[in-house]
Design an enzyme around this catalytic site. Structure first.
Site, PDB file in Angstrom:
ATOM      1  N   SER A 239       6.403  18.297  11.239  1.00  0.00           N
ATOM      2  CA  SER A 239       6.878  19.676  11.142  1.00  0.00           C
ATOM      3  C   SER A 239       5.792  20.576  10.563  1.00  0.00           C
ATOM      4  O   SER A 239       4.829  20.084   9.961  1.00  0.00           O
ATOM      5  CB  SER A 239       8.102  19.702  10.220  1.00  0.00           C
TER       6      SER A 239
ATOM      7  N   TYR B  83      13.559  18.920   2.988  1.00  0.00           N
ATOM      8  CA  TYR B  83      12.988  18.765   4.334  1.00  0.00           C
ATOM      9  C   TYR B  83      11.463  18.709   4.258  1.00  0.00           C
ATOM     10  O   TYR B  83      10.823  17.847   4.873  1.00  0.00           O
ATOM     11  CB  TYR B  83      13.433  19.947   5.190  1.00  0.00           C
TER      12      TYR B  83
HETATM   13  P1  NAP Z   1      18.614  18.923  16.484  1.00  0.00           P
HETATM   14  O1  NAP Z   1      18.819  19.829  17.636  1.00  0.00           O
HETATM   15  O2  NAP Z   1      19.388  19.125  15.228  1.00  0.00           O
HETATM   16  O3  NAP Z   1      18.784  17.396  16.990  1.00  0.00           O
HETATM   17  C1  NAP Z   1      18.631  16.377  16.038  1.00  0.00           C
HETATM   18  C2  NAP Z   1      19.197  15.129  16.653  1.00  0.00           C
HETATM   19  O4  NAP Z   1      19.116  14.055  15.698  1.00  0.00           O
HETATM   20  C3  NAP Z   1      20.680  15.305  17.010  1.00  0.00           C
HETATM   21  O5  NAP Z   1      20.973  14.656  18.220  1.00  0.00           O
HETATM   22  C4  NAP Z   1      21.353  14.605  15.835  1.00  0.00           C
HETATM   23  O6  NAP Z   1      22.619  14.116  16.131  1.00  0.00           O
HETATM   24  C5  NAP Z   1      20.400  13.449  15.624  1.00  0.00           C
HETATM   25  N1  NAP Z   1      20.633  12.820  14.313  1.00  0.00           N
HETATM   26  C6  NAP Z   1      20.751  13.433  13.121  1.00  0.00           C
HETATM   27  N2  NAP Z   1      20.992  12.522  12.163  1.00  0.00           N
HETATM   28  C7  NAP Z   1      21.032  11.303  12.778  1.00  0.00           C
HETATM   29  C8  NAP Z   1      21.253   9.968  12.324  1.00  0.00           C
HETATM   30  N3  NAP Z   1      21.479   9.685  11.029  1.00  0.00           N
HETATM   31  N4  NAP Z   1      21.229   8.962  13.237  1.00  0.00           N
HETATM   32  C9  NAP Z   1      21.016   9.236  14.550  1.00  0.00           C
HETATM   33  N5  NAP Z   1      20.807  10.485  15.052  1.00  0.00           N
HETATM   34  C10 NAP Z   1      20.816  11.497  14.154  1.00  0.00           C
HETATM   35  O7  NAP Z   1      17.092  18.960  16.046  1.00  0.00           O
HETATM   36  P2  NAP Z   1      15.789  19.320  16.887  1.00  0.00           P
HETATM   37  O8  NAP Z   1      15.441  20.746  16.660  1.00  0.00           O
HETATM   38  O9  NAP Z   1      15.897  18.770  18.272  1.00  0.00           O
HETATM   39  O10 NAP Z   1      14.731  18.466  16.040  1.00  0.00           O
HETATM   40  C11 NAP Z   1      14.414  17.133  16.396  1.00  0.00           C
HETATM   41  C12 NAP Z   1      13.331  16.704  15.419  1.00  0.00           C
HETATM   42  O11 NAP Z   1      12.277  17.675  15.430  1.00  0.00           O
HETATM   43  C13 NAP Z   1      13.816  16.627  13.976  1.00  0.00           C
HETATM   44  O12 NAP Z   1      13.157  15.567  13.314  1.00  0.00           O
HETATM   45  C14 NAP Z   1      13.335  17.969  13.379  1.00  0.00           C
HETATM   46  O13 NAP Z   1      13.139  17.890  11.984  1.00  0.00           O
HETATM   47  C15 NAP Z   1      12.044  18.137  14.109  1.00  0.00           C
HETATM   48  N6  NAP Z   1      11.521  19.504  14.184  1.00  0.00           N
HETATM   49  C16 NAP Z   1      12.275  20.500  14.724  1.00  0.00           C
HETATM   50  C17 NAP Z   1      11.701  21.779  14.822  1.00  0.00           C
HETATM   51  C18 NAP Z   1      12.437  22.947  15.396  1.00  0.00           C
HETATM   52  O14 NAP Z   1      11.939  24.082  15.214  1.00  0.00           O
HETATM   53  N7  NAP Z   1      13.553  22.749  16.065  1.00  0.00           N
HETATM   54  C19 NAP Z   1      10.393  21.996  14.414  1.00  0.00           C
HETATM   55  C20 NAP Z   1       9.679  20.937  13.839  1.00  0.00           C
HETATM   56  C21 NAP Z   1      10.263  19.685  13.754  1.00  0.00           C
HETATM   57  P3  NAP Z   1      23.876  14.994  15.567  1.00  0.00           P
HETATM   58  O15 NAP Z   1      24.035  16.116  16.529  1.00  0.00           O
HETATM   59  O16 NAP Z   1      25.037  14.049  15.550  1.00  0.00           O
HETATM   60  O17 NAP Z   1      23.500  15.477  14.174  1.00  0.00           O
HETATM   61  C1  GCO Z   2      13.076  26.160   8.780  1.00  0.00           C
HETATM   62  C2  GCO Z   2      12.976  25.530  10.141  1.00  0.00           C
HETATM   63  C3  GCO Z   2      11.732  24.681  10.225  1.00  0.00           C
HETATM   64  C4  GCO Z   2      11.643  24.064  11.593  1.00  0.00           C
HETATM   65  C5  GCO Z   2      10.449  23.212  11.734  1.00  0.00           C
HETATM   66  C6  GCO Z   2       9.175  23.970  11.629  1.00  0.00           C
HETATM   67  O1  GCO Z   2      14.194  26.262   8.270  1.00  0.00           O
HETATM   68  O2  GCO Z   2      12.012  26.542   8.274  1.00  0.00           O
HETATM   69  O3  GCO Z   2      14.117  24.746  10.418  1.00  0.00           O
HETATM   70  O4  GCO Z   2      11.749  23.712   9.235  1.00  0.00           O
HETATM   71  O5  GCO Z   2      12.737  23.274  11.856  1.00  0.00           O
HETATM   72  O6  GCO Z   2      10.487  22.092  10.925  1.00  0.00           O
HETATM   73  O7  GCO Z   2       8.128  23.093  12.008  1.00  0.00           O
END
Ligand code: NAP
Ligand code: GCO
Length: 264
Positions: free
Chosen positions: A144, A157
């Site tokens: 992230s 986080y």
């Molecule tokens: P999301 O839409 O919230 O999807 C997360 C997925 O993980 C959901 O399917 C969730 O299932 C599943 N999950 C959560 N807890 C779990 C557990 N204990 N066991 C199995 N599955 C679980 O998140 P996303 O935005 O796609 O993010 C995916 C990854 O990218 C995460 O690691 C997040 O921190 C990272 N990330 C996201 C962003 C962003 O801007 N979106 C940026 C940087 C990094 P449920 O629906 O049941 O909770």
């Molecule tokens: C926040 C956002 C971020 C993104 C991502 C950025 O609240 O700042 O959720 O944490 O999810 O991780 O890289």
């Protein structure tokens, strides 16, 4: 270009019913990989299977809470029974709790650490032994911006994603000799359900202040889409990155390079 192919490979992507995991799975399938995913609830796995089917992807889906070591070991055993191998692991499942640190309970802090840091340890530990037997393996941890930067309300986080950066480097250090490469992808701000609260329109229809903030902090002047992560994930899962190890590839539109647009 064969070095970018994933033909014959099995990719296990955690938490990939939708969002970033789903987008990465689509890209890896397009490169030839067989897709396996898990989610925490049967209804999500079913939803995911239907979504994959709509994309012409015959995925394997399992119900598994990645924080539960017994469930993880059981699921990996089932996957290996079905596919015979896991060449690529993407530790994608993650949660966030946006709470001012002094208002956050220890239990809430631990919950975020459990999913975002302990689980990648548990799943990697379950998958590495058969990668050693295979003679190769690719582990991709979804890090992230918070692996490098802090901000208000995301202490747990940021601590987890900072730790995940170092877990990535340590797996790379400890298992590189077995031809296992462990790298991270550090997405910028991506439009998924996880960030939906940060993009909600205001009652007067104007942008959420955080939405405008991110646009000003991103040289690309846009939120990323989950599909922006597919190509980088295929690269890190393919032979093209066999000498890339312990690296966090930031896919952020330039946020980490940019001081931010001067307010008018
Ligand atoms: P999301 O839409 O919230 O999807 C997360 C997925 O993980 C959901 O399917 C969730 O299932 C599943 N999950 C959560 N807890 C779990 C557990 N204990 N066991 C199995 N599955 C679980 O998140 P996303 O935005 O796609 O993010 C995916 C990854 O990218 C995460 O690691 C997040 O921190 C990272 N990330 C996201 C962003 C962003 O801007 N979106 C940026 C940087 C990094 P449920 O629906 O049941 O909770
Ligand atoms: C926040 C956002 C971020 C993104 C991502 C950025 O609240 O700042 O959720 O944490 O999810 O991780 O890289």
């Amino acid at each position: 270009m064969d070095q970018f192919s994933l033909e014959g490979k099995v990719a296990f992507i955690t938490g990939a019913s939708y969002g970033i995991g789903f987008a990465i799975a689509k890209a890896m399938h397009a490169a030839g990989a067989r897709i396996v995913f898990n989610d925490i609830k049967q209804e999500l796995v079913d939803k995911g299977l239907a979504s994959y089917k709509e994309e012409g992807i015959d995925a394997l889906g399992y119900v598994c809470d990645v924080t539960n070591e017994e469930q993880v070991n059981e699921t990996v055993k089932k996957i290996l029974g079905e596919t015979g191998r896991i060449d690529i692991l993407v530790n994608n499942a993650g949660i966030i709790k946006r709470i001012p640190m002094c208002d956050m309970s220890a239990a809430e802090f631990r919950q975020v650490i459990d999913v975002d840091l302990n689980a990648p340890f548990i799943v990697s530990k379950a998958v590495i032994p058969q990668m050693i037997e295979l003679g190769h393996g690719k582990i991709i941890n979804i890090c992230s911006m918070m692996s490098e930067l802090g901000r208000e309300t995301v202490s747990a986080y940021a601590a987890a994603k900072g730790g995940l950066k170092m877990l990535t480097r340590n797996i790379a250090s400890e298992y590189g000799e077995f031809n296992i490469q462990c790298n991270g992808i550090g997405p910028g701000y991506i439009a998924t359900p996880q960030t939906a609260p940060l993009r909600e329109r205001q009652p007067d229809g104007s942008r959420h202040p955080f939405d405008s903030f991110i646009i000003a902090k991103t040289p690309a002047a846009r939120w990323g889409s989950a599909d922006d992560l597919g190509g980088p994930a295929v690269f890190l899962a393919s032979d093209a990155s066999n000498f890339v190890n312990g690296h966090i590839l930031y896919v952020d539109g330039g946020i980490l390079a940019y001081i931010g647009k001067q307010p008018k």
